[in-house]
Motif scaffolding. Structure first.
Motif, PDB file in Angstrom:
ATOM      1  N   SER A  51       0.822  -1.220   0.000  1.00 46.24           N
ATOM      2  CA  SER A  51       0.000   0.000   0.000  1.00 46.24           C
ATOM      3  C   SER A  51       0.855   1.270   0.000  1.00 46.24           C
ATOM      4  CB  SER A  51      -1.004  -0.007   1.155  1.00 46.24           C
ATOM      5  OG  SER A  51      -0.365  -0.414   2.311  1.00 46.24           O
ATOM      6  N   GLU A  53       2.258   3.605  -2.006  1.00 42.38           N
ATOM      7  CA  GLU A  53       2.069   3.966  -3.411  1.00 42.38           C
ATOM      8  C   GLU A  53       3.379   4.381  -4.098  1.00 42.38           C
ATOM      9  OE1 GLU A  53      -1.316   6.449  -4.065  1.00 42.38           O
ATOM     10  OE2 GLU A  53      -0.802   6.794  -6.160  1.00 42.38           O
ATOM     11  N   ALA A 101      -5.455  -0.738  -5.866  1.00 46.19           N
ATOM     12  CA  ALA A 101      -6.048   0.571  -5.565  1.00 46.19           C
ATOM     13  C   ALA A 101      -5.156   1.715  -6.049  1.00 46.19           C
ATOM     14  CB  ALA A 101      -6.289   0.685  -4.055  1.00 46.19           C
ATOM     15  N   GLN A 180     -12.514  -2.785   0.615  1.00 44.74           N
ATOM     16  CA  GLN A 180     -11.367  -2.177  -0.071  1.00 44.74           C
ATOM     17  C   GLN A 180     -11.616  -2.078  -1.588  1.00 44.74           C
ATOM     18  OE1 GLN A 180      -7.901  -3.825   1.698  1.00 44.74           O
ATOM     19  NE2 GLN A 180      -6.538  -3.076   0.120  1.00 44.74           N
ATOM     20  N   ASP A 181     -12.125  -3.175  -2.178  1.00 47.67           N
ATOM     21  CA  ASP A 181     -12.320  -3.200  -3.636  1.00 47.67           C
ATOM     22  C   ASP A 181     -13.448  -2.267  -4.078  1.00 47.67           C
ATOM     23  OD1 ASP A 181     -10.293  -5.051  -3.792  1.00 47.67           O
ATOM     24  OD2 ASP A 181     -11.591  -6.790  -4.093  1.00 47.67           O
ATOM     25  N   ARG A 184     -12.412   1.944  -3.201  1.00 47.72           N
ATOM     26  CA  ARG A 184     -11.236   2.655  -3.703  1.00 47.72           C
ATOM     27  C   ARG A 184     -11.701   3.741  -4.681  1.00 47.72           C
ATOM     28  NH1 ARG A 184      -9.550  -2.644  -6.876  1.00 47.72           N
ATOM     29  NH2 ARG A 184     -10.868  -2.375  -8.689  1.00 47.72           N
ATOM     30  N   GLU A 185     -10.845   4.750  -4.829  1.00 44.81           N
ATOM     31  CA  GLU A 185     -11.255   5.879  -5.656  1.00 44.81           C
ATOM     32  C   GLU A 185     -11.285   5.524  -7.132  1.00 44.81           C
ATOM     33  OE1 GLU A 185      -9.238   9.550  -4.939  1.00 44.81           O
ATOM     34  OE2 GLU A 185      -9.615   9.308  -2.796  1.00 44.81           O
ATOM     35  N   PRO A 188     -13.646   1.403  -8.858  1.00 44.51           N
ATOM     36  CA  PRO A 188     -14.159   0.575  -7.765  1.00 44.51           C
ATOM     37  C   PRO A 188     -15.071  -0.542  -8.289  1.00 44.51           C
ATOM     38  CG  PRO A 188     -15.358   2.638  -7.844  1.00 44.51           C
ATOM     39  CD  PRO A 188     -14.267   2.745  -8.869  1.00 44.51           C
TER      40      PRO A 188
END
Ligand code: DC
Length: 227
Positions: A51, A53, A101, A180-181, A184-185, A188
């Motif tokens: 995570s 990024e 994500a 989470q899935d 996410r922005e 999704p």
């Protein structure tokens, strides 16, 4: 070319059902989750937090992920090495969900997925196939089942493999991954507006495959395509 998009949450039976439907129809089955899993595996192998990024993005230029098809079976190659058997652990599932994500990771995998559908009839499964990757797919299916049913199936699978598991933990993992899935922005997990929803709660695998095949045939018939 015909493209069939099958999206839905983890554990709804997408891959088993899509693989069998593709075999029946003579289509190539593409499991796009394997691509995110390969990137998750790379991060685990290189001690990079999935995570993080910035750290994940810094690695992308060093990674190649490719799909190969042998006798109708998909193989996923990470930097040229076949990692198909290595991407199915719970640890990799979590890493895949985290890297998926990250927008740059999605960009990185996008054209490969779209290109596959340009030259072959495909049944492609994932989370954003009908919404983002193949928005013009002729058939879109949103395959789902209740969280409890999906946890029961996963728990049974783990026990059958001889792995130690607690039903409550499996259910919690599914709840977390769904959250989470779908929150996410980027891309999704949401059903495409023009998708057909199929809920496999309480029905057998064979019945689920029948239902998918019936749906695909009916949708294609509407488009004057027969299979
Ligand atoms: O379908 P799967 O469990 O193998 O997918 C692994 C992860 O990859 C999952 O948590 C969500 C992500 N994924 C995605 O974001 N988009 C896709 N098209 C396929 C998978």
């Amino acid at each position: 070319m015909i493209a069939i998009a099958i999206d839905g949450p983890a554990g709804a039976g997408k891959s088993t059902i899509a693989r069998k439907a593709a075999k029946t129809m003579g289509f190539i089955y593409v499991d796009t989750g394997a691509l995110y899993r390969a990137i998750g595996l790379y991060m685990l192998q290189n001690d990079i937090h999935s995570s993080d990024e910035k750290a994940v993005c810094a690695e992308l230029s060093k990674i190649t992920v490719t799909l190969a098809f042998q006798g109708g079976e998909q193989k996923v190659l990470l930097c040229g090495k076949d990692v198909t058997p290595d991407i199915r652990t719970e640890e990799v599932s979590k890493a895949a969900s985290a890297v998926s994500a990250i927008p740059k990771v999605r960009d990185f995998l996008f054209s490969m997925q779209r290109d596959l559908a340009r030259t072959k009839n495909v049944i492609m499964d994932g989370r954003d196939i009908g919404t983002v990757v193949l928005p013009h797919a002729q058939v879109k299916i949103f395959l789902t089942a209740s969280q409890e049913e999906r946890a029961r199936r996963r728990y049974k699978e783990l026990v059958q493999k001889g792995q130690k598991a607690e039903y409550a933990d499996v259910l919690k993992d599914i709840e977390q991954r769904d959250y989470q899935d779908s929150h996410r922005e980027i891309a999704p997990l949401v059903p495409a507006k023009d998708s057909v929803r199929i809920d496999t709660t309480g029905i057998t695998l064979e019945e689920s495959i029948e239902r998918i095949l019936d749906t695909i045939r009916a949708e294609l018939k509407n488009l004057n395509e027969t299979w």
